[in-house]
Design a protein around this motif. Structure first.
Motif, short mmCIF file in Angstrom:
data_model
loop_
_atom_site.label_atom_id
_atom_site.label_comp_id
_atom_site.label_asym_id
_atom_site.label_seq_id
_atom_site.Cartn_x
_atom_site.Cartn_y
_atom_site.Cartn_z
N GLU A 13 5.62 -21.83 10.30
CA GLU A 13 5.67 -23.11 11.02
C GLU A 13 6.65 -23.45 11.57
O GLU A 13 7.13 -23.50 12.74
CB GLU A 13 4.62 -24.14 10.62
N THR A 14 7.31 -23.37 10.90
CA THR A 14 8.79 -24.30 11.07
C THR A 14 9.27 -23.31 10.86
O THR A 14 11.17 -23.51 11.36
CB THR A 14 9.11 -26.16 10.80
N VAL A 53 16.96 -21.82 8.96
CA VAL A 53 16.15 -21.77 9.56
C VAL A 53 15.99 -20.42 10.44
O VAL A 53 16.70 -19.49 11.15
CB VAL A 53 16.04 -22.81 11.32
#
Length: 59
Positions: free
Chosen positions: A26-27, A54
């Motif tokens: 999700e992130t 990320v």
């Protein structure tokens, strides 16, 4: 997405002393998990500047 599909294991090393890298779908945040015997810990994976790594995830 199933409840247990939020995290993807992208790397694993070792058997008794195990290190794994997990990515939150999700992130995109990467986490490193290390376990040794009956203990373990999870923390965000950081680059050399101290920023959270990320990964872009395409669903």
């Amino acid at each position: 997405m199933k409840k247990n599909d939020r995290f993807i294991k992208t790397y694993t090393q070792g058997t008794l002393n195990q290190t794994e890298i997990w990515v939150d779908r999700e992130t995109g945040v990467n986490y490193v998990y290390h376990s040794a015997g009956y203990s373990g810990g999870l923390t965000p994976l950081l680059d050399k500047s101290g920023n959270v790594i990320v990964t872009t995830i395409e669903l």
